[in-house]
Design a protein around this motif. Sequence first.
Motif: not given
Length: 182
Positions: A90-91, A94, A97-98
Motif C-alpha cells: 500500500k505504501e 501511495e 500515486q504521489r
Amino acid sequence: MLKKIALAIALFALPLVGISAQTVKLGYYNTQSVIVDMPEFVKAQNELKELANKYQAEMKRTETEFNTKYQQFIQQKDSLPQAIAERRQKELEEMGQRSQQYQQDAQQSMQDQQEKKMTPIYQKIEGAVKAIGQEGGFTCIFDMARTQLPYVNETQMVDLTSKIKSRVGATGNASAAPAPAA
C-alpha cells in the motif's frame, strides 16, 4: 421617379468611391524572428530550462527511491508477515500515486511559469506593432507566424520585422547570449 432612383444610386455609390480612393497600407512581421533576438526571451528560456531541470532531478530522485523500495519489497515479500507485506504494498502504491501527482503538478507549474514569463514579452511586441502601425499610418499589420495567409504580395506590403526588433530592443544576437550562472 427616375430622378429619385438616380439620386438614391448616387448617394449609395458616393461613399464607395471615397473608400476606393483611400490608400490601404499593409505591413507584416514575424514574431518568431523578433522574439528569438530579444534578451528577455533568452533569459526566460534559460530560467525555464533551469526550472525544468530541477523538476526532472526531483522526479528522478523519487523514481530511484520508489525503485529501491520496490526491489526491497520484492526480495522480502515472501518472508514478511501478510499484514506487513500488505502495508508496504500500500505504501508503494501511495508513493506511485504521489509521484504521478507531482509530475502533473510540475507540468502545470511549468506551463504557468512559461505563461508568466512570455506574456510580458508578447505584450511588448504587440505594443511595438501598435505604435509602429499608428506612426506609419498602417491599415493592418499581419503576424506571419500566427496568421496563415494563402498569398502575400511582398511588393505591396511592408516588412516591419526589423523596425519591431529595433523597437523592442532585439539585438540580433540574443540567442547566442551565455546562460546565467547557476
